[in-house]
Scaffold this motif. Structure first.
Motif, short mmCIF file in Angstrom:
data_model
loop_
_atom_site.label_atom_id
_atom_site.label_comp_id
_atom_site.label_asym_id
_atom_site.label_seq_id
_atom_site.Cartn_x
_atom_site.Cartn_y
_atom_site.Cartn_z
N ASP A 24 0.80 -1.22 0.00
CA ASP A 24 0.00 0.00 0.00
C ASP A 24 0.84 1.28 0.00
O ASP A 24 0.32 2.36 0.25
CB ASP A 24 -1.02 0.02 1.15
CG ASP A 24 -2.07 -1.06 0.96
OD1 ASP A 24 -2.48 -1.27 -0.20
OD2 ASP A 24 -2.46 -1.71 1.95
N GLY A 34 -0.60 -1.67 -4.41
CA GLY A 34 -1.85 -1.85 -3.68
C GLY A 34 -1.89 -3.24 -3.07
O GLY A 34 -1.42 -4.21 -3.67
N GLU A 56 -4.02 -3.87 0.45
CA GLU A 56 -5.14 -4.10 1.38
C GLU A 56 -6.43 -4.42 0.63
O GLU A 56 -7.28 -5.14 1.13
CB GLU A 56 -5.30 -2.87 2.30
CG GLU A 56 -6.27 -3.04 3.46
CD GLU A 56 -5.97 -4.22 4.40
OE1 GLU A 56 -4.78 -4.55 4.57
OE2 GLU A 56 -6.92 -4.79 4.93
N HIS A 57 -6.58 -3.90 -0.61
CA HIS A 57 -7.81 -4.16 -1.36
C HIS A 57 -7.97 -5.66 -1.65
O HIS A 57 -9.08 -6.15 -1.79
CB HIS A 57 -7.86 -3.34 -2.65
CG HIS A 57 -6.88 -3.79 -3.71
ND1 HIS A 57 -5.56 -3.42 -3.69
CD2 HIS A 57 -7.03 -4.58 -4.79
CE1 HIS A 57 -4.94 -3.97 -4.73
NE2 HIS A 57 -5.82 -4.69 -5.41
N VAL A 68 -9.60 -6.88 1.37
CA VAL A 68 -10.99 -6.40 1.40
C VAL A 68 -11.85 -7.28 0.48
O VAL A 68 -12.94 -7.72 0.86
CB VAL A 68 -11.06 -4.90 1.00
CG1 VAL A 68 -12.50 -4.44 0.85
CG2 VAL A 68 -10.34 -4.04 2.05
N ASP A 69 -11.34 -7.58 -0.73
CA ASP A 69 -12.07 -8.44 -1.68
C ASP A 69 -12.24 -9.85 -1.11
O ASP A 69 -13.32 -10.44 -1.21
CB ASP A 69 -11.31 -8.57 -3.01
CG ASP A 69 -11.34 -7.28 -3.82
OD1 ASP A 69 -12.10 -6.37 -3.43
OD2 ASP A 69 -10.59 -7.18 -4.80
N HIS A 108 -3.36 5.45 2.44
CA HIS A 108 -3.92 4.70 1.33
C HIS A 108 -5.42 4.59 1.54
O HIS A 108 -5.92 4.78 2.65
CB HIS A 108 -3.26 3.32 1.25
CG HIS A 108 -3.59 2.56 0.02
ND1 HIS A 108 -4.46 1.50 0.04
CD2 HIS A 108 -3.19 2.71 -1.26
CE1 HIS A 108 -4.57 1.03 -1.20
NE2 HIS A 108 -3.82 1.74 -2.00
N GLU A 109 -6.11 4.25 0.47
CA GLU A 109 -7.58 4.16 0.50
C GLU A 109 -8.09 3.28 1.64
O GLU A 109 -9.04 3.61 2.33
CB GLU A 109 -8.01 3.60 -0.85
CG GLU A 109 -9.49 3.59 -1.07
CD GLU A 109 -9.84 3.00 -2.44
OE1 GLU A 109 -8.91 2.74 -3.24
OE2 GLU A 109 -11.03 2.78 -2.68
N TYR A 110 -7.44 2.10 1.82
CA TYR A 110 -7.89 1.18 2.86
C TYR A 110 -6.83 1.06 3.95
O TYR A 110 -5.66 0.99 3.66
CB TYR A 110 -8.08 -0.24 2.31
CG TYR A 110 -9.07 -0.36 1.19
CD1 TYR A 110 -10.42 -0.20 1.43
CD2 TYR A 110 -8.64 -0.64 -0.11
CE1 TYR A 110 -11.34 -0.33 0.39
CE2 TYR A 110 -9.54 -0.77 -1.14
CZ TYR A 110 -10.89 -0.62 -0.88
OH TYR A 110 -11.78 -0.75 -1.90
N TRP A 143 -6.21 -1.43 7.35
CA TRP A 143 -6.67 -2.55 8.16
C TRP A 143 -6.81 -2.09 9.60
O TRP A 143 -6.02 -1.29 10.09
CB TRP A 143 -5.61 -3.66 8.02
CG TRP A 143 -5.81 -4.91 8.79
CD1 TRP A 143 -7.00 -5.53 9.06
CD2 TRP A 143 -4.79 -5.74 9.35
NE1 TRP A 143 -6.77 -6.68 9.75
CE2 TRP A 143 -5.43 -6.83 9.95
CE3 TRP A 143 -3.39 -5.65 9.41
CZ2 TRP A 143 -4.73 -7.84 10.59
CZ3 TRP A 143 -2.70 -6.65 10.04
CH2 TRP A 143 -3.35 -7.73 10.63
#
Ligand SMILES: [Mg+2]
Length: 235
Positions: free
Chosen positions: A15, A19, A21-22, A25-26, A200-202, A204
């Motif tokens: 991240d 990328g 963490e996505h 998330v998925d 970053h966007e996400y 944890w």
């Protein structure tokens, strides 16, 4: 905080360079679908899963493999051991997909590395599973650009002090760039270094910290701005 007088710049990997963490998330979303039939009203699967993840970190450390085992344990618990072998296999397959996920460099990362390597000693400091982190770095196409890569099990003040000492780096001339306040910023400042926080966007749960009043680090809007700030401080 100023960025002048630097000699060494370290990047976090997940991240920050690519990328990451996505993917979790998925995977959690797909695991949720799988476990839907076993969920009772009001149950927060994310919380159930995090309970196992947090406990298991002490045993498995960070990374996808430990996460898969935590998903399996969560599935066993909420299904009261009724989940089928076929569904457990689906969770394992999900983990394999996570490990083989293509590495997508984040915007301006390649340019940042190419620019900064001409003026500073650059390195990667990342935590997680050794095999997986090495593998991702190799697949990122950036492995040859970093003379020093440190893969550690935890990023705390002691870890940073140890790394700086081993490489004979003056903490005052060291800058860490990363997305996690908990792992990339606060312990670096505590060890006497400097830090740039690139959110970053996400994020944890485990990496979240209370918004801090700390003014000892900078928070540029992008990697491009980070590089601009670093290069301007040189001139
Ligand atoms: Mg990170």
């Amino acid at each position: 905080m100023k960025l002048d007088g630097l000699t060494h710049i370290a990047f976090d990997a997940d991240d920050t360079l690519w990328g990451h963490e996505h993917i979790f998330v998925d995977a959690k979303a797909r695991c949720l679908e799988l476990l839907e039939p076993f969920m009772t009203p009001g149950m927060d699967l994310e919380q159930e899963l995090y309970r196992f993840e947090r406990e298991n970190l002490k045993i498995f450390g960070y990374g996808v493999k430990g996460f898969v085992l935590s998903m399996i344990e969560t599935a066993l618990e909420i299904s009261h051991q009724q989940i089928s072998g076929a569904d457990i296999q689906r969770i394992i397959d999900l983990g394999k997909e996570m490990l083989l996920h293509p590495i997508d460099l984040l915007p301006y990362v390649r340019e940042a590395v190419m620019t900064l390597e001409d003026h500073f000693s650059i390195m990667v400091i990342t935590k997680g599973d050794l095999f997986d982190q090495e593998n991702k770095l190799a697949r990122s196409g950036l492995a040859d650009r970093f003379p020093v890569v440190e893969i550690v099990s935890e990023k705390n003040e002691a870890t940073y002090r140890d790394i700086l000492q081993r490489h004979a780096i003056d903490p005052a001339k060291f800058l860490m760039i990363g997305n996690s306040l908990r792992s990339d910023v606060l312990p670096v400042l505590a060890a006497g270094g400097r830090a740039l926080h690139l959110p970053h966007e996400y994020t944890w749960h485990h990496e979240r910290v209370e918004e801090t009043e700390h003014t000892g680090y900078l928070q540029p809007d992008s990697m491009e701005e980070a590089v601009k700030m670093i290069m301007e401080a040189r001139s």
